[in-house]
Design a protein around this motif. Structure first.
Motif, PDB file in Angstrom:
ATOM      1  N   PHE A  73       0.687  -1.069  -0.060  1.00 57.27           N
ATOM      2  CA  PHE A  73      -0.088   0.172  -0.001  1.00 57.27           C
ATOM      3  C   PHE A  73       0.935   1.146  -0.087  1.00 57.27           C
ATOM      4  O   PHE A  73       1.741   1.277   0.735  1.00 57.27           O
ATOM      5  CB  PHE A  73      -0.761   0.057   1.221  1.00 57.27           C
ATOM      6  N   TYR A  75       0.827   5.013   1.404  1.00 58.00           N
ATOM      7  CA  TYR A  75       0.044   5.596   2.569  1.00 58.00           C
ATOM      8  C   TYR A  75       0.629   7.093   2.775  1.00 58.00           C
ATOM      9  O   TYR A  75       1.741   7.452   2.453  1.00 58.00           O
ATOM     10  CB  TYR A  75       0.180   4.893   3.577  1.00 58.00           C
ATOM     11  N   ARG A  83      -4.496   7.733   4.967  1.00 58.69           N
ATOM     12  CA  ARG A  83      -4.878   7.225   3.467  1.00 58.69           C
ATOM     13  C   ARG A  83      -4.163   6.123   3.212  1.00 58.69           C
ATOM     14  O   ARG A  83      -2.702   6.414   3.340  1.00 58.69           O
ATOM     15  CB  ARG A  83      -4.902   8.372   2.547  1.00 58.69           C
ATOM     16  N   ALA A  84      -4.634   5.082   2.698  1.00 57.33           N
ATOM     17  CA  ALA A  84      -3.659   3.921   2.200  1.00 57.33           C
ATOM     18  C   ALA A  84      -4.409   3.449   0.806  1.00 57.33           C
ATOM     19  O   ALA A  84      -5.419   3.277   0.899  1.00 57.33           O
ATOM     20  CB  ALA A  84      -3.626   2.791   3.369  1.00 57.33           C
ATOM     21  N   ASP A  85      -3.776   3.312  -0.092  1.00 62.15           N
ATOM     22  CA  ASP A  85      -4.424   2.961  -1.547  1.00 62.15           C
ATOM     23  C   ASP A  85      -3.126   1.518  -1.792  1.00 62.15           C
ATOM     24  O   ASP A  85      -2.140   1.617  -1.942  1.00 62.15           O
ATOM     25  CB  ASP A  85      -3.941   3.872  -2.396  1.00 62.15           C
ATOM     26  N   ALA A  86      -3.858   0.560  -2.068  1.00 67.17           N
ATOM     27  CA  ALA A  86      -3.191  -0.671  -2.807  1.00 67.17           C
ATOM     28  C   ALA A  86      -2.512  -0.258  -3.881  1.00 67.17           C
ATOM     29  O   ALA A  86      -2.929   0.433  -4.870  1.00 67.17           O
ATOM     30  CB  ALA A  86      -4.188  -1.993  -2.701  1.00 67.17           C
ATOM     31  N   MET A 120      -6.222  -6.102   5.564  1.00 61.50           N
ATOM     32  CA  MET A 120      -5.998  -5.278   4.300  1.00 61.50           C
ATOM     33  C   MET A 120      -7.180  -4.132   3.834  1.00 61.50           C
ATOM     34  O   MET A 120      -6.993  -3.063   3.741  1.00 61.50           O
ATOM     35  CB  MET A 120      -5.642  -5.921   3.135  1.00 61.50           C
ATOM     36  N   GLU A 121      -8.248  -4.920   3.935  1.00 59.74           N
ATOM     37  CA  GLU A 121      -9.531  -4.079   3.738  1.00 59.74           C
ATOM     38  C   GLU A 121      -9.679  -3.002   4.769  1.00 59.74           C
ATOM     39  O   GLU A 121      -9.924  -1.714   4.364  1.00 59.74           O
ATOM     40  CB  GLU A 121     -10.672  -4.735   3.794  1.00 59.74           C
ATOM     41  N   SER A 124      -7.364  -0.149   4.027  1.00 60.63           N
ATOM     42  CA  SER A 124      -7.727   0.659   2.972  1.00 60.63           C
ATOM     43  C   SER A 124      -8.762   1.485   3.318  1.00 60.63           C
ATOM     44  O   SER A 124      -9.005   2.532   2.426  1.00 60.63           O
ATOM     45  CB  SER A 124      -8.113  -0.378   1.631  1.00 60.63           C
TER      46      SER A 124
END
Length: 151
Positions: A73, A75, A83-86, A120-121, A124
Motif C-alpha cells: 500500500f 500511504y 490514507r492507504a491505497d493498494a 488489508m480491507e 484501505s
C-alpha cells in the motif's frame, strides 16, 4: 440516567481507548503486528491473545507479510488523517487486490495468513490514525478498524 451509566461503563471497559491528549503518529515507519481487526482481538489457534499478521512500513509504503505475496500500500499521514491505497500490478480496478486472477496469479506458494484480507480491507478504508493509551496505533474509517503495535 441508566443510559448514561451504561455508556460510561462501556467506555470504561474499552481495551485500548484512544488517548486524545497525545498527538497521533506522523508515520508508520517500522515493523508492526496487527492486534485487532474491527475491535476484535486476534488470537492464536489455541485461543491465546497473539498476532500472526504483520507488515513493515517505510516513509510511504506498507508491505504486508508474507513478502512473497507482494501486497503493498502507498500511504500518507497528515495530522490525524490517514490514507492507504493498494499498489496494483495490471489488476482491473473493479477487482479487489487480494483476489487472484489471470492478471495477478498468487505469487506465494505458502498462501496467506488467516484474516489478512480483512486487515488489508480495514487499512484501505481507514481515514483516521490515532494513538491508544497502550501505545498501539488505531487506524479507522467507514465502520472498520485495525489496531497495530510495534514489533
Amino acid at each position: 440516567m441508566g443510559w448514561l451509566i451504561f455508556v460510561w461503563a462501556l467506555t470504561a471497559c474499552t481495551e485500548n481507548p484512544v488517548d486524545h491528549d497525545i498527538r497521533p503518529p506522523t508515520t508508520l515507519e517500522g515493523e508492526w503486528l496487527v492486534t485487532a481487526i474491527n475491535d476484535e482481538p486476534l488470537t492464536t489457534a489455541n485461543g491465546q491473545a497473539g498476532s500472526w499478521l504483520g507488515f513493515s512500513a517505510g516513509a510511504e509504503v506498507v508491505r504486508w507479510e508474507p513478502g512473497c505475496a507482494q501486497l503493498m500500500f502507498l500511504y500518507t499521514v497528515d495530522s490525524d488523517d490517514f490514507r492507504a491505497d493498494a499498489i496494483r500490478y495490471n489488476v482491473p480496478y473493479d477487482k479487489p487486490i487480494f483476489v487472484p486472477s489471470k492478471f495477478m496469479p498468487p505469487p506465494c506458494a505458502i498462501g496467506w495468513p488467516p484474516r489478512l484480507e480483512e486487515a488489508m480491507e480495514a487499512m484501505s478504508l481507514a481515514r483516521k490514525i490515532e494513538l491508544t493509551q497502550s501505545g498501539s496505533v488505531l487506524l479507522s474509517g467507514e465502520g472498520r478498524s485495525i489496531t497495530v503495535r510495534p514489533r
